[in-house]
Design a protein around this motif. Structure first.
Motif, PDB file in Angstrom:
ATOM      1  N   LEU A  98      28.133  68.022 -14.136  1.00  0.00           N
ATOM      2  CA  LEU A  98      29.465  67.765 -13.589  1.00  0.00           C
ATOM      3  C   LEU A  98      30.198  66.725 -14.426  1.00  0.00           C
ATOM      4  O   LEU A  98      29.582  65.861 -15.051  1.00  0.00           O
ATOM      5  N   ARG A  99      31.516  66.830 -14.406  1.00  0.00           N
ATOM      6  CA  ARG A  99      32.369  65.826 -15.053  1.00  0.00           C
ATOM      7  C   ARG A  99      33.550  65.539 -14.139  1.00  0.00           C
ATOM      8  O   ARG A  99      34.247  66.465 -13.712  1.00  0.00           O
ATOM      9  N   LEU A 100      33.764  64.265 -13.823  1.00  0.00           N
ATOM     10  CA  LEU A 100      34.871  63.893 -12.950  1.00  0.00           C
ATOM     11  C   LEU A 100      36.172  63.972 -13.748  1.00  0.00           C
ATOM     12  O   LEU A 100      36.502  63.080 -14.522  1.00  0.00           O
ATOM     13  N   ALA A 101      36.911  65.071 -13.546  1.00  0.00           N
ATOM     14  CA  ALA A 101      38.140  65.310 -14.307  1.00  0.00           C
ATOM     15  C   ALA A 101      39.385  64.882 -13.552  1.00  0.00           C
ATOM     16  O   ALA A 101      40.459  64.766 -14.149  1.00  0.00           O
ATOM     17  N   GLY A 102      39.259  64.652 -12.236  1.00  0.00           N
ATOM     18  CA  GLY A 102      40.425  64.256 -11.459  1.00  0.00           C
ATOM     19  C   GLY A 102      40.036  63.753 -10.086  1.00  0.00           C
ATOM     20  O   GLY A 102      38.928  64.008  -9.596  1.00  0.00           O
TER      21      GLY A 102
ATOM     22  N   ALA B 116      29.396  81.178  -9.370  1.00  0.00           N
ATOM     23  CA  ALA B 116      30.603  81.772  -9.951  1.00  0.00           C
ATOM     24  C   ALA B 116      31.580  80.694 -10.383  1.00  0.00           C
ATOM     25  O   ALA B 116      32.228  80.800 -11.436  1.00  0.00           O
ATOM     26  N   ALA B 117      31.706  79.645  -9.590  1.00  0.00           N
ATOM     27  CA  ALA B 117      32.607  78.553  -9.957  1.00  0.00           C
ATOM     28  C   ALA B 117      32.127  77.831 -11.207  1.00  0.00           C
ATOM     29  O   ALA B 117      32.923  77.417 -12.058  1.00  0.00           O
ATOM     30  N   THR B 118      30.815  77.706 -11.341  1.00  0.00           N
ATOM     31  CA  THR B 118      30.237  76.975 -12.469  1.00  0.00           C
ATOM     32  C   THR B 118      30.589  77.609 -13.805  1.00  0.00           C
ATOM     33  O   THR B 118      30.884  76.904 -14.778  1.00  0.00           O
ATOM     34  N   VAL B 119      30.554  78.925 -13.874  1.00  0.00           N
ATOM     35  CA  VAL B 119      30.783  79.607 -15.153  1.00  0.00           C
ATOM     36  C   VAL B 119      32.246  79.966 -15.365  1.00  0.00           C
ATOM     37  O   VAL B 119      32.605  80.522 -16.402  1.00  0.00           O
TER      38      VAL B 119
ATOM     39  N   GLY C 174      26.922  68.032  -0.853  1.00  0.00           N
ATOM     40  CA  GLY C 174      26.197  69.298  -0.904  1.00  0.00           C
ATOM     41  C   GLY C 174      26.800  70.272  -1.897  1.00  0.00           C
ATOM     42  O   GLY C 174      26.075  70.900  -2.688  1.00  0.00           O
ATOM     43  N   PHE C 175      28.104  70.417  -1.871  1.00  0.00           N
ATOM     44  CA  PHE C 175      28.745  71.347  -2.800  1.00  0.00           C
ATOM     45  C   PHE C 175      28.691  70.807  -4.224  1.00  0.00           C
ATOM     46  O   PHE C 175      28.532  71.568  -5.185  1.00  0.00           O
ATOM     47  N   ALA C 176      28.795  69.486  -4.372  1.00  0.00           N
ATOM     48  CA  ALA C 176      28.693  68.893  -5.707  1.00  0.00           C
ATOM     49  C   ALA C 176      27.330  69.188  -6.327  1.00  0.00           C
ATOM     50  O   ALA C 176      27.228  69.547  -7.509  1.00  0.00           O
ATOM     51  N   ARG C 177      26.270  69.061  -5.545  1.00  0.00           N
ATOM     52  CA  ARG C 177      24.927  69.344  -6.070  1.00  0.00           C
ATOM     53  C   ARG C 177      24.789  70.817  -6.446  1.00  0.00           C
ATOM     54  O   ARG C 177      24.170  71.159  -7.463  1.00  0.00           O
ATOM     55  N   ALA C 178      25.353  71.711  -5.617  1.00  0.00           N
ATOM     56  CA  ALA C 178      25.280  73.145  -5.922  1.00  0.00           C
ATOM     57  C   ALA C 178      25.988  73.459  -7.233  1.00  0.00           C
ATOM     58  O   ALA C 178      25.496  74.261  -8.043  1.00  0.00           O
ATOM     59  N   LEU C 179      27.133  72.828  -7.472  1.00  0.00           N
ATOM     60  CA  LEU C 179      27.848  73.039  -8.733  1.00  0.00           C
ATOM     61  C   LEU C 179      27.066  72.481  -9.913  1.00  0.00           C
ATOM     62  O   LEU C 179      27.036  73.070 -10.998  1.00  0.00           O
TER      63      LEU C 179
ATOM     64  N   GLU D 167      26.400  75.140 -17.115  1.00  0.00           N
ATOM     65  CA  GLU D 167      27.668  74.678 -17.667  1.00  0.00           C
ATOM     66  C   GLU D 167      28.041  73.323 -17.070  1.00  0.00           C
ATOM     67  O   GLU D 167      27.629  72.976 -15.961  1.00  0.00           O
ATOM     68  N   VAL D 168      28.849  72.565 -17.814  1.00  0.00           N
ATOM     69  CA  VAL D 168      29.401  71.317 -17.287  1.00  0.00           C
ATOM     70  C   VAL D 168      30.717  71.655 -16.599  1.00  0.00           C
ATOM     71  O   VAL D 168      31.647  72.168 -17.232  1.00  0.00           O
ATOM     72  N   VAL D 169      30.801  71.383 -15.309  1.00  0.00           N
ATOM     73  CA  VAL D 169      31.952  71.794 -14.502  1.00  0.00           C
ATOM     74  C   VAL D 169      32.918  70.628 -14.337  1.00  0.00           C
ATOM     75  O   VAL D 169      32.530  69.558 -13.849  1.00  0.00           O
TER      76      VAL D 169
END
Length: 459
Positions: A254-258, A195-198, A209-214, A219-221
């Motif tokens: 993933l993209r490191l936005a902050g 749900a967070a991904t979309v 662990g959560f980073a891999r799940a995302l 989508e690029v989160v």
């Protein structure tokens, strides 16, 4: 019934099977229908004189409008149809009837001044280095003020980011700013990753662990890497921040936005706060990748250490006029008196009789209790305002009511407005005062205000 005569009247009319019985038109109705009609009287006219008056109970008649005569207006007032003059106001700004009693249909309500939220946002930005972005924290229903109205007001005051604790809170804000500028700060479990991904929102990441799940989604989160510099809750340790940043940077999803941290004691411990800040700077230098938007300061840190603002500050409590000198409180909490009585000396009040009258006393019961956010710790502590004067809170706080001593306040009666937080005349009770009386903090005082308390908004 013989002779082949057709039955008269709607009650005996025949109809073809499957067809509804049709009533006659106004002009074609039979005598039994027509005899129940009445000619229009004066009460059938619209007293405002606008448009064509309609007849109550007989929608087919119409009258031409006419000028209102004095006798018509007097009769209309007796029927409750004419507009009355605006009622007078009491010291808290609420309407009163001719007898001086407030006019309200609510038992408990909060008045939210969105103009104050807007001004507070602008005040915070003016205190920070030029170019610093303001991230308005509107989690927990905007600290009890209403998330969407508070967010809109903060944006009008200059905020360009919003922050919440959960995905559901973020969804409420959809459309107020670009989705990526809504940061979900709270912890999540891997099952929430799809749900967070979309969602399109920026998501806080504290663990591999959560980073891999995302990153497993299509989508690029945009993610904000949280580093634990001393708070001890969420966040990766400074020693492990580099490896997590590399995992994020190498992931196609993933993209490191902050990159961010949170101060544990910014309002009370300067040494610890400065140590956390230095730890955060060193951790970011070691990442080996662009950290994106850098933010560390909450309201307390933004006030005391504006030099630590970095790219953005996350302001919550200060937006609502608390814990920031000169800020405008945005919320007033009010209720009404529902009962007044005199108790004799020696008479107890409330559960457990924790307050006993030392002399005959006037006691007013007020329609707000711990189900509405009044802490039970308030029993026999602090005061409220009624008729512009202080009235001590006495006895235990009940689920739906509190009791106050109004012996020293003249003419208190059922219907009088009682101010729990806010101003009444020249007197004011602040959320910080209520927090002291409740052995808690202003954050809890505001966020504890329950759903039975109706919110009224003004600019």
């Amino acid at each position: 019934m013989g002779g082949g005569r057709r039955p008269q009247g709607g009650a005996h009319a025949r109809r073809a099977p499957g067809r509804p019985l049709q009533r006659g038109s106004a002009r074609g109705a039979g005598p039994r229908e027509r005899r129940h009609w009445r000619r229009p009287g004066w009460c059938d006219r619209r007293v405002d004189g606008a448009g064509i008056g309609s007849i109550h109970g007989c929608g087919q008649w119409r009258l031409r409008p006419r000028r209102r005569r004095p006798q018509d207006l007097a009769a209309a007032r007796r029927c409750g149809l004419a507009r009355e003059r605006p009622a007078a106001r009491n010291s808290a700004g609420h309407a009163r009837d001719a007898a001086g009693r407030p006019l309200t249909q609510l038992l408990r309500w909060a008045e939210i001044d969105l103009g104050a939220v807007r001004e507070n946002a602008a005040r915070i930005l003016a205190h920070l280095p030029k170019g610093t972005r303001l991230m308005a924290v509107v989690k927990a229903n905007g600290y009890g003020h209403g998330a969407v109205p508070a967010a809109r007001a903060a944006i009008r005051g200059g905020a360009t980011w919003l922050a919440v604790a959960t995905l559901d809170e973020a969804r409420e804000l959809t459309g107020l700013v670009h989705a990526e500028r809504i940061l979900v700060m709270g912890g999540m479990v891997p099952d929430q990753a799809p749900a967070a991904t979309v969602s399109g929102f920026s998501i806080a990441v504290s663990s591999p662990g959560f980073a891999r799940a995302l990153g497993d989604g299509e989508e690029v989160v945009p993610v904000h890497l949280k580093i634990d510099t001393g708070m001890g809750r969420f966040g990766v340790s400074p020693d492990d921040a580099q490896s997590l940043a590399k995992l994020i940077n190498d992931s196609a999803g993933l993209r490191l936005a902050g990159t961010w941290t949170h101060f544990a004691s910014a309002g009370t411990d300067e040494k610890m706060t400065r140590a956390q800040y230095e730890r955060f700077l060193r951790a970011m230098e070691s990442l080996g990748v662009d950290p994106g938007l850098r933010h560390a300061c909450n309201s307390a840190a933004a006030l005391r250490y504006p030099e630590m603002a970095l790219d953005a500050v996350r302001a919550g409590i200060a937006l609502y006029g608390c814990e920031w000198p000169g800020a405008s409180p945005a919320l007033s909490l009010r209720s009404v008196v529902t009962h007044v009585k005199t108790v004799a000396a020696g008479h107890g009040v409330g559960y457990g009789a924790t307050w006993v009258a030392g002399a005959p006393a006037r006691v007013a019961t007020v329609a707000i209790g711990y189900a509405d956010g009044i802490s039970r710790a308030r029993g026999n502590r602090g005061h409220v305002l009624v008729r512009g004067q202080e009235a001590p809170l006495i006895g235990a706080v009940s689920m739906d009511a509190i009791t106050i001593d109004v012996t020293g306040v003249s003419d208190v009666a059922v219907g009088d407005v009682v101010t729990i937080i806010g101003a009444d005349g020249d007197q004011r009770v602040t959320a910080e005062q209520v927090a002291d009386w409740s052995n808690t903090i202003s954050y809890e005082v505001l966020t504890a205000i329950g759903s039975r308390v109706k919110r009224r908004y003004s600019e």
